[in-house]
Design an enzyme around this catalytic site. Structure first.
Site, PDB file in Angstrom:
ATOM      1  N   ASP A  34      -2.150 -32.863  13.662  1.00 21.96           N
ATOM      2  CA  ASP A  34      -1.424 -32.604  12.310  1.00 21.96           C
ATOM      3  C   ASP A  34      -2.117 -31.676  11.345  1.00 21.96           C
ATOM      4  O   ASP A  34      -3.581 -31.660  11.470  1.00 21.96           O
ATOM      5  CB  ASP A  34      -1.018 -34.203  11.643  1.00 21.96           C
ATOM      6  CG  ASP A  34      -0.200 -33.802  10.554  1.00 21.96           C
ATOM      7  OD1 ASP A  34       0.891 -33.020  10.727  1.00 21.96           O
ATOM      8  OD2 ASP A  34       0.277 -34.653   9.845  1.00 21.96           O
TER       9      ASP A  34
ATOM     10  N   ARG B  54      -0.215 -26.600   6.788  1.00 16.63           N
ATOM     11  CA  ARG B  54      -1.031 -26.661   5.666  1.00 16.63           C
ATOM     12  C   ARG B  54      -2.081 -25.600   5.825  1.00 16.63           C
ATOM     13  O   ARG B  54      -2.376 -24.851   5.082  1.00 16.63           O
ATOM     14  CB  ARG B  54      -1.444 -28.166   5.070  1.00 16.63           C
ATOM     15  CG  ARG B  54      -0.379 -28.877   4.394  1.00 16.63           C
ATOM     16  CD  ARG B  54      -0.674 -30.316   4.301  1.00 16.63           C
ATOM     17  NE  ARG B  54      -0.374 -30.999   5.642  1.00 16.63           N
ATOM     18  CZ  ARG B  54      -0.974 -32.092   6.051  1.00 16.63           C
ATOM     19  NH1 ARG B  54      -1.813 -32.669   5.206  1.00 16.63           N
ATOM     20  NH2 ARG B  54      -0.699 -32.574   7.082  1.00 16.63           N
TER      21      ARG B  54
ATOM     22  N   ARG C  73       3.915 -20.778   8.230  1.00 12.24           N
ATOM     23  CA  ARG C  73       3.507 -21.982   8.788  1.00 12.24           C
ATOM     24  C   ARG C  73       3.293 -21.991  10.520  1.00 12.24           C
ATOM     25  O   ARG C  73       2.338 -22.425  10.942  1.00 12.24           O
ATOM     26  CB  ARG C  73       4.508 -23.157   8.773  1.00 12.24           C
ATOM     27  CG  ARG C  73       4.631 -23.694   7.395  1.00 12.24           C
ATOM     28  CD  ARG C  73       5.924 -24.729   7.258  1.00 12.24           C
ATOM     29  NE  ARG C  73       5.897 -25.717   8.391  1.00 12.24           N
ATOM     30  CZ  ARG C  73       5.282 -26.713   8.037  1.00 12.24           C
ATOM     31  NH1 ARG C  73       4.452 -26.920   7.126  1.00 12.24           N
ATOM     32  NH2 ARG C  73       5.003 -27.483   9.211  1.00 12.24           N
TER      33      ARG C  73
ATOM     34  N   HIS D  83       0.703 -23.297  14.100  1.00  9.22           N
ATOM     35  CA  HIS D  83       0.938 -23.568  15.261  1.00  9.22           C
ATOM     36  C   HIS D  83       0.147 -22.956  16.331  1.00  9.22           C
ATOM     37  O   HIS D  83      -0.661 -23.420  17.393  1.00  9.22           O
ATOM     38  CB  HIS D  83       2.513 -23.900  15.633  1.00  9.22           C
ATOM     39  CG  HIS D  83       3.251 -24.869  14.452  1.00  9.22           C
ATOM     40  ND1 HIS D  83       2.710 -25.873  14.252  1.00  9.22           N
ATOM     41  CD2 HIS D  83       4.333 -24.426  14.051  1.00  9.22           C
ATOM     42  CE1 HIS D  83       3.558 -26.340  13.398  1.00  9.22           C
ATOM     43  NE2 HIS D  83       4.553 -25.390  13.318  1.00  9.22           N
TER      44      HIS D  83
ATOM     45  N   TRP E  44      12.514 -32.627  15.240  1.00  9.14           N
ATOM     46  CA  TRP E  44      13.881 -31.933  15.275  1.00  9.14           C
ATOM     47  C   TRP E  44      14.623 -31.643  13.926  1.00  9.14           C
ATOM     48  O   TRP E  44      15.448 -30.876  13.671  1.00  9.14           O
ATOM     49  CB  TRP E  44      14.902 -32.358  16.186  1.00  9.14           C
ATOM     50  CG  TRP E  44      14.587 -32.570  17.745  1.00  9.14           C
ATOM     51  CD1 TRP E  44      14.262 -33.742  18.261  1.00  9.14           C
ATOM     52  CD2 TRP E  44      14.765 -31.414  18.643  1.00  9.14           C
ATOM     53  NE1 TRP E  44      13.977 -33.321  19.573  1.00  9.14           N
ATOM     54  CE2 TRP E  44      14.254 -32.171  19.938  1.00  9.14           C
ATOM     55  CE3 TRP E  44      15.040 -30.126  18.781  1.00  9.14           C
ATOM     56  CZ2 TRP E  44      14.135 -31.666  20.757  1.00  9.14           C
ATOM     57  CZ3 TRP E  44      14.799 -29.666  19.812  1.00  9.14           C
ATOM     58  CH2 TRP E  44      14.510 -30.101  20.989  1.00  9.14           C
TER      59      TRP E  44
ATOM     60  N   LEU F 201      -9.972 -34.103  34.293  1.00  6.04           N
ATOM     61  CA  LEU F 201      -9.412 -34.634  33.021  1.00  6.04           C
ATOM     62  C   LEU F 201      -7.831 -34.591  33.084  1.00  6.04           C
ATOM     63  O   LEU F 201      -7.241 -33.628  33.806  1.00  6.04           O
ATOM     64  CB  LEU F 201      -9.712 -33.519  31.821  1.00  6.04           C
ATOM     65  CG  LEU F 201      -8.987 -33.979  30.483  1.00  6.04           C
ATOM     66  CD1 LEU F 201      -9.821 -35.102  29.838  1.00  6.04           C
ATOM     67  CD2 LEU F 201      -8.771 -32.787  29.644  1.00  6.04           C
TER      68      LEU F 201
ATOM     69  N   GLU G 257      -8.956 -48.052  18.550  1.00  2.00           N
ATOM     70  CA  GLU G 257      -9.508 -48.042  17.389  1.00  2.00           C
ATOM     71  C   GLU G 257      -9.125 -46.368  16.582  1.00  2.00           C
ATOM     72  O   GLU G 257      -8.699 -45.504  17.150  1.00  2.00           O
ATOM     73  CB  GLU G 257     -11.100 -47.535  17.665  1.00  2.00           C
ATOM     74  CG  GLU G 257     -11.791 -48.723  18.051  1.00  2.00           C
ATOM     75  CD  GLU G 257     -11.722 -49.954  17.201  1.00  2.00           C
ATOM     76  OE1 GLU G 257     -11.911 -49.758  15.816  1.00  2.00           O
ATOM     77  OE2 GLU G 257     -11.811 -51.053  17.513  1.00  2.00           O
TER      78      GLU G 257
HETATM   79  C1  IPE Z   1       3.311 -36.020  13.717  1.00  2.00           C
HETATM   80  O1  IPE Z   1       3.168 -35.122  12.780  1.00  2.00           O
HETATM   81  C2  IPE Z   1       3.825 -35.397  15.137  1.00  2.00           C
HETATM   82  C3  IPE Z   1       3.032 -34.289  15.555  1.00  2.00           C
HETATM   83  C4  IPE Z   1       1.605 -34.008  15.103  1.00  2.00           C
HETATM   84  C5  IPE Z   1       3.549 -33.817  16.666  1.00  2.00           C
HETATM   85  P1  IPE Z   1       4.317 -34.902  11.654  1.00  2.00           P
HETATM   86  O2  IPE Z   1       4.003 -33.891  10.671  1.00  2.00           O
HETATM   87  O3  IPE Z   1       5.526 -34.853  12.150  1.00  2.00           O
HETATM   88  O4  IPE Z   1       4.168 -36.418  10.830  1.00  2.00           O
HETATM   89  P2  IPE Z   1       4.916 -36.871   9.396  1.00  2.00           P
HETATM   90  O5  IPE Z   1       6.108 -36.340   9.484  1.00  2.00           O
HETATM   91  O6  IPE Z   1       4.156 -36.282   8.427  1.00  2.00           O
HETATM   92  O7  IPE Z   1       4.719 -38.218   9.384  1.00  2.00           O
HETATM   93  C1  IPE Z   2       1.486 -30.637  13.389  1.00  2.00           C
HETATM   94  O1  IPE Z   2       1.319 -29.961  12.252  1.00  2.00           O
HETATM   95  C2  IPE Z   2       2.368 -29.765  14.340  1.00  2.00           C
HETATM   96  C3  IPE Z   2       3.662 -30.508  14.722  1.00  2.00           C
HETATM   97  C4  IPE Z   2       4.318 -31.457  13.956  1.00  2.00           C
HETATM   98  C5  IPE Z   2       4.499 -29.801  15.538  1.00  2.00           C
HETATM   99  P1  IPE Z   2       2.383 -29.804  11.035  1.00  2.00           P
HETATM  100  O2  IPE Z   2       3.744 -28.651  11.359  1.00  2.00           O
HETATM  101  O3  IPE Z   2       3.139 -31.139  10.857  1.00  2.00           O
HETATM  102  O4  IPE Z   2       1.576 -29.368  10.057  1.00  2.00           O
HETATM  103  P2  IPE Z   2       1.656 -29.904   8.274  1.00  2.00           P
HETATM  104  O5  IPE Z   2       1.638 -31.404   8.626  1.00  2.00           O
HETATM  105  O6  IPE Z   2       2.740 -29.536   7.775  1.00  2.00           O
HETATM  106  O7  IPE Z   2       0.484 -29.253   7.484  1.00  2.00           O
HETATM  107 MG    MG Z   3       2.398 -32.733   9.637  1.00  2.00          MG
END
Ligand code: IPE
Ligand code: IPE
Ligand code: MG
Length: 254
Positions: free
Chosen positions: A26, A30, A39, A43, A75, A137, A210
């Site tokens: 995650d 940001r 954004r 990715h 989605w 792996l 953990e």
């Molecule tokens: C969780 O991240 C899903 C993935 C990393 C693929 P999100 O960014 O979707 O989670 P929330 O919405 O902050 O809980």
């Molecule tokens: C995780 O990063 C990737 C996916 C959920 C696909 P985010 O896209 O959720 O990034 P933030 O949390 O908005 O920074």
């Molecule tokens: Mg996120």
């Protein structure tokens, strides 16, 4: 019969280096925003971070790595971002699979495939087939995955196979139908990006895992961050319901 037994049915042994690491990757959006980029650039850089994490896991002797790439709730994001993520995933499959195969990595994809288009489903099948007999792996990518989906689908599949279980079934009846039933449950879950929640990841499989939360955003997560997470794991006392005294008694005296 699943190869590995459940943490709630038996008391598993505790490996010094996690056998199985799960990661909620995650913070991509940001990270990009911090650099005044769209954004989706986050990715893209996230793929690099995954590559490095795979390398580190192989170096450290981690046997299973499971990463959350797209949740069943993702989605809900803007259509352009969803489309970008899908094409990035497809590109990654096409570009990286050969390399993974050379490195003896077995690739698996878990999640509900019914929402993906045919081209994508075919690419996933081909990647899995190509790497199926690799012995290094095991990398599982969770795509359109949700923990609740996993449990619901497992119950449905079990009841289809064995309708007589409708009135009563046990954990042992259900577990062969869950995702990753042929792997040990994760020893360590890492979530990057600062949030402290599970976001519908492996609700069943994380029963005794953990948890490690770090503020580091996923694209910036590198070898040292993974080593820090493992070092934190190594300081934990995994009791699986027992008391600390029971664990001390079981240990040979120094
Ligand atoms: C969780 O991240 C899903 C993935 C990393 C693929 P999100 O960014 O979707 O989670 P929330 O919405 O902050 O809980
Ligand atoms: C995780 O990063 C990737 C996916 C959920 C696909 P985010 O896209 O959720 O990034 P933030 O949390 O908005 O920074
Ligand atoms: Mg996120």
């Amino acid at each position: 019969m699943p190869l590995f037994q459940s943490s709630t049915l038996i008391t598993p042994d505790v490996p010094a280096v996690p056998r199985h690491i799960a990661i909620i990757m995650d913070g991509n959006g940001r990270w990009a925003k911090n650099y005044f980029m769209p954004r989706v650039m986050g990715h893209q850089r996230g793929v690099e971070a995954l590559r490095e994490t795979v390398r580190t896991c192989r170096d450290l002797g981690v046997a299973y790595l499971t990463v959350f790439a797209f949740s069943s709730e993702n989605w809900r994001r803007p259509a352009e971002e969803v489309t970008f993520l899908m094409s990035l995933f497809l590109k990654m499959l096409e570009r990286e699979v050969g390399n993974m195969h050379q490195n003896n990595i077995r690739l698996k994809i878990m999640g509900d495939r019914s929402r993906f288009d045919d081209k994508f489903i075919l690419a996933m099948q081909q990647a899995e087939q190509l790497t199926a007999s690799n012995t290094g792996l095991v990398l599982t990518i969770a795509a359109n995955y949700g923990g609740r989906w996993d449990i619901m689908t497992a119950i449905q599949a079990m009841l289809k196979d064995q309708p007589a279980l409708a009135t009563s079934f046990t954990e042992a009846d259900l577990s062969p139908y869950l995702s990753l039933n042929d792997e040990p449950e994760p020893d360590l879950l890492i979530r990057t990006g600062g949030e402290q929640r599970i976001s519908n990841f492996m609700l069943w499989q994380l029963a005794y895992t953990e948890l490690y939360f770090t503020d580091t955003l996923w694209p910036a997560f590198g070898r040292r961050d993974l080593e820090a997470a493992i070092a934190s794991y190594q300081k934990r006392e995994r009791r699986f319901g027992r008391t600390s005294e029971q664990l001390q008694e079981g240990k040979p005296h120094a």
